[in-house]
Design an enzyme around this catalytic site. Structure first.
Site, PDB file in Angstrom:
ATOM      1  N   ASP A 147       0.815  -1.219   0.000  1.00 37.57           N
ATOM      2  CA  ASP A 147       0.000   0.000   0.000  1.00 37.57           C
ATOM      3  C   ASP A 147       0.854   1.278   0.000  1.00 37.57           C
ATOM      4  O   ASP A 147       0.350   2.351  -0.307  1.00 37.57           O
ATOM      5  CB  ASP A 147      -0.910   0.032   1.229  1.00 37.57           C
ATOM      6  CG  ASP A 147      -1.966  -1.055   1.208  1.00 37.57           C
ATOM      7  OD1 ASP A 147      -1.977  -1.850   0.251  1.00 37.57           O
ATOM      8  OD2 ASP A 147      -2.782  -1.101   2.140  1.00 37.57           O
ATOM      9  N   ARG A 182     -16.081  -2.195 -24.047  1.00 34.94           N
ATOM     10  CA  ARG A 182     -16.575  -2.223 -22.664  1.00 34.94           C
ATOM     11  C   ARG A 182     -15.783  -1.291 -21.756  1.00 34.94           C
ATOM     12  O   ARG A 182     -14.623  -1.008 -22.009  1.00 34.94           O
ATOM     13  CB  ARG A 182     -16.396  -3.625 -22.085  1.00 34.94           C
ATOM     14  CG  ARG A 182     -17.501  -4.549 -22.391  1.00 34.94           C
ATOM     15  CD  ARG A 182     -17.200  -5.928 -21.834  1.00 34.94           C
ATOM     16  NE  ARG A 182     -18.232  -6.844 -22.250  1.00 34.94           N
ATOM     17  CZ  ARG A 182     -18.028  -8.117 -22.552  1.00 34.94           C
ATOM     18  NH1 ARG A 182     -16.825  -8.618 -22.493  1.00 34.94           N
ATOM     19  NH2 ARG A 182     -19.030  -8.876 -22.916  1.00 34.94           N
ATOM     20  N   ARG A 191      -6.332   0.229   1.437  1.00 38.28           N
ATOM     21  CA  ARG A 191      -7.527   0.530   2.228  1.00 38.28           C
ATOM     22  C   ARG A 191      -7.636   2.004   2.550  1.00 38.28           C
ATOM     23  O   ARG A 191      -8.714   2.560   2.550  1.00 38.28           O
ATOM     24  CB  ARG A 191      -7.512  -0.145   3.592  1.00 38.28           C
ATOM     25  CG  ARG A 191      -6.935  -1.450   3.729  1.00 38.28           C
ATOM     26  CD  ARG A 191      -7.011  -1.821   5.200  1.00 38.28           C
ATOM     27  NE  ARG A 191      -5.828  -2.578   5.555  1.00 38.28           N
ATOM     28  CZ  ARG A 191      -5.857  -3.761   6.123  1.00 38.28           C
ATOM     29  NH1 ARG A 191      -6.996  -4.298   6.447  1.00 38.28           N
ATOM     30  NH2 ARG A 191      -4.750  -4.395   6.406  1.00 38.28           N
ATOM     31  N   ARG A 286     -17.820  -3.817 -16.766  1.00 38.15           N
ATOM     32  CA  ARG A 286     -17.469  -5.019 -16.010  1.00 38.15           C
ATOM     33  C   ARG A 286     -16.515  -4.602 -14.893  1.00 38.15           C
ATOM     34  O   ARG A 286     -15.756  -3.641 -15.050  1.00 38.15           O
ATOM     35  CB  ARG A 286     -16.720  -6.012 -16.906  1.00 38.15           C
ATOM     36  CG  ARG A 286     -17.553  -6.602 -17.994  1.00 38.15           C
ATOM     37  CD  ARG A 286     -18.310  -7.809 -17.462  1.00 38.15           C
ATOM     38  NE  ARG A 286     -18.705  -8.696 -18.543  1.00 38.15           N
ATOM     39  CZ  ARG A 286     -19.848  -8.612 -19.199  1.00 38.15           C
ATOM     40  NH1 ARG A 286     -20.709  -7.665 -18.914  1.00 38.15           N
ATOM     41  NH2 ARG A 286     -20.134  -9.482 -20.157  1.00 38.15           N
ATOM     42  N   ARG A 295      -0.124  -9.265  -4.797  1.00 38.67           N
ATOM     43  CA  ARG A 295       0.941  -9.544  -3.825  1.00 38.67           C
ATOM     44  C   ARG A 295       1.695 -10.820  -4.166  1.00 38.67           C
ATOM     45  O   ARG A 295       2.571 -11.240  -3.417  1.00 38.67           O
ATOM     46  CB  ARG A 295       0.334  -9.726  -2.418  1.00 38.67           C
ATOM     47  CG  ARG A 295      -0.422  -8.552  -1.905  1.00 38.67           C
ATOM     48  CD  ARG A 295      -0.388  -8.460  -0.387  1.00 38.67           C
ATOM     49  NE  ARG A 295      -0.759  -9.644   0.328  1.00 38.67           N
ATOM     50  CZ  ARG A 295      -1.752  -9.698   1.254  1.00 38.67           C
ATOM     51  NH1 ARG A 295      -2.455  -8.612   1.501  1.00 38.67           N
ATOM     52  NH2 ARG A 295      -1.994 -10.796   1.913  1.00 38.67           N
TER      53      ARG A 295
END
Ligand code: F6P
Length: 371
Positions: A147, A182, A191, A286, A295
């Site tokens: 992150d 698409r 997060r 989609r 990871r």
């Protein structure tokens, strides 16, 4: 003087951990360097991070075989080529106020004759290392988190490999997205911080990037898509960090699970974005969640190099009695920073500096006009 170094990895795994363990071991046991040091070392790996060293029963041989791995040059020789962590990992918090096991942990460290611990991890794992240091245990840290949200360092292990994976996966998506005209909404990890989404999206030329630091307006996302329609491009890639939020709302939650460090379980933003696009524009969209693919696999060249240098520097810190700190990257150079500085202070994307709030993308100016 002889010292016993214990090495452990905690939190989510990532490519680069094994390289760091290898180079801690190699530089600690290097016979040439040993001849110049006043201290010599023994290196032991702790299996499954803080869980292992808390759970272990030092008086029980079976338990020691389960949680300890003696490390030497021969054992770690090939480790830097592989992702994950050969020591295993856990998200155990021995200082969890609901189940405080720190006394047992400290007792085990003493019983095992461990003189110094190298903890390789993110905010949570290194936070435990800091608490132990405050209680008199000699700890040093090595930063890792894909992150990239750890304060006090410009780099944490795993980030570069993850960004490369995001780029490769988006390259793959483009051919099918284009063929079917698409829209693809791609979810990255992150997060609290949008570094993976932003850098992954920028290097793969995503049309829209949504990050937790700048809550988005769904109508604006559709407006940006409409602006593009009719031009020669007939598909769009939207990269979304898992922690991205709709303006005025909290992040999307997968379930009510909370981990040992108090983290909630995030999930659902990309399906929301894709569904809303279909509803509001009528265009096919989609969603795809890259999840743990980000990871996995082998470390990139940069992660191998950083793992090597971070590992070597951690041993230098022990030799120099430089505890309660972590290795870091500062202005492109290997340096050290206090572990205290990482507590409750995440390194988030500086929106003003790096994010174009009009385009929902990386900025298209680097320097501001100072004339
Ligand atoms: O902490 C790093 C991270 O990559 C987060 O972005 C993500 O939410 C989390 O790990 C998920 O990991 P796990 O499924 O192992 O709990």
């Amino acid at each position: 003087m002889k010292m016993k170094i214990a090495v452990l990895t905690g939190g989510g795994d990532c490519p680069g951990l094994n390289g760091a363990i290898k180079w801690i071991t190699k530089s600690a046991l290097d016979p040439r360097i040993a001849a110049t040091r006043s201290v010599s070392f023994e290196v032991v790996g702790i299996v499954e991070g803080w869980k292992g060293i808390t759970e272990i029963n030092p008086n029980d041989e079976k338990s020691c075989t389960r949680y300890l791995k003696n490390l030497d040059e021969e054992v770690v020789r090939t480790w830097d080529r592989y992702g994950g962590t050969n020591l295993g990992t856990s998200r155990t918090n021995p200082f969890n106020p609901k189940n405080d096991r720190s006394e047992r942990l400290i007792d085990n460290i003493k019983k095992l004759g461990i003189d110094a611990i190298v903890a390789i991890g993110g905010e949570d794992t290194l936070g435990v290392a800091y608490k132990l240091y405050k209680l008199g245990i000699k700890t040093v840290g090595i930063p890792k988190t894909i992150d990239m949200d750890l304060s006090g360092t410009e780099y944490s292990l795993g980030f570069d490999t993850s960004v490369n994976i995001i780029m490769e996966e988006i390259d793959r998506l483009r051919t099918t997205a284009g063929s079917h005209s698409r829209i693809f909404v791609v979810e990255t990890m992150g997060r609290h911080a949008g570094w993976l989404a932003l850098r992954g999206g920028e290097c793969s030329g995503a049309y829209i990037i949504l990050i937790p630091e700048y809550p988005f307006d769904m109508e604006k996302v559709c407006e940006l898509l409409r602006e593009r329609k009719g031009r020669e491009i007939n598909y769009s890639i939207i990269v979304v960090a898992e922690g991205a939020k709709v303006q005025g709302k909290q992040e999307f939650l997968k379930d009510s699970h909370v981990d040992d460090f108090g983290h909630v379980s995030i999930g659902g933003v990309t399906s929301y974005v894709a569904d809303e696009i279909e509803k509001r524009t009528g265009w096919e969209a989609r969603h795809i969640i890259l999840s743990h693919l980000q990871r996995g696999g082998t470390p990139s060249a940069n992660d191998r190099l950083m793992a090597r240098w971070f590992g070597i520097a951690a041993v230098d810190m022990i030799v120099n009695d430089n505890f309660g700190r972590m290795v870091c990257l500062e202005r492109g150079e290997i340096a050290t920073a206090p572990l205290e500085g990482i507590i409750n202070k995440l390194k988030l994307v500086d929106v003003e500096k790096y994010y174009d709030t009009e385009r929902y993308n990386g900025r298209r100016t680097i320097f501001s006009d100072t004339r």
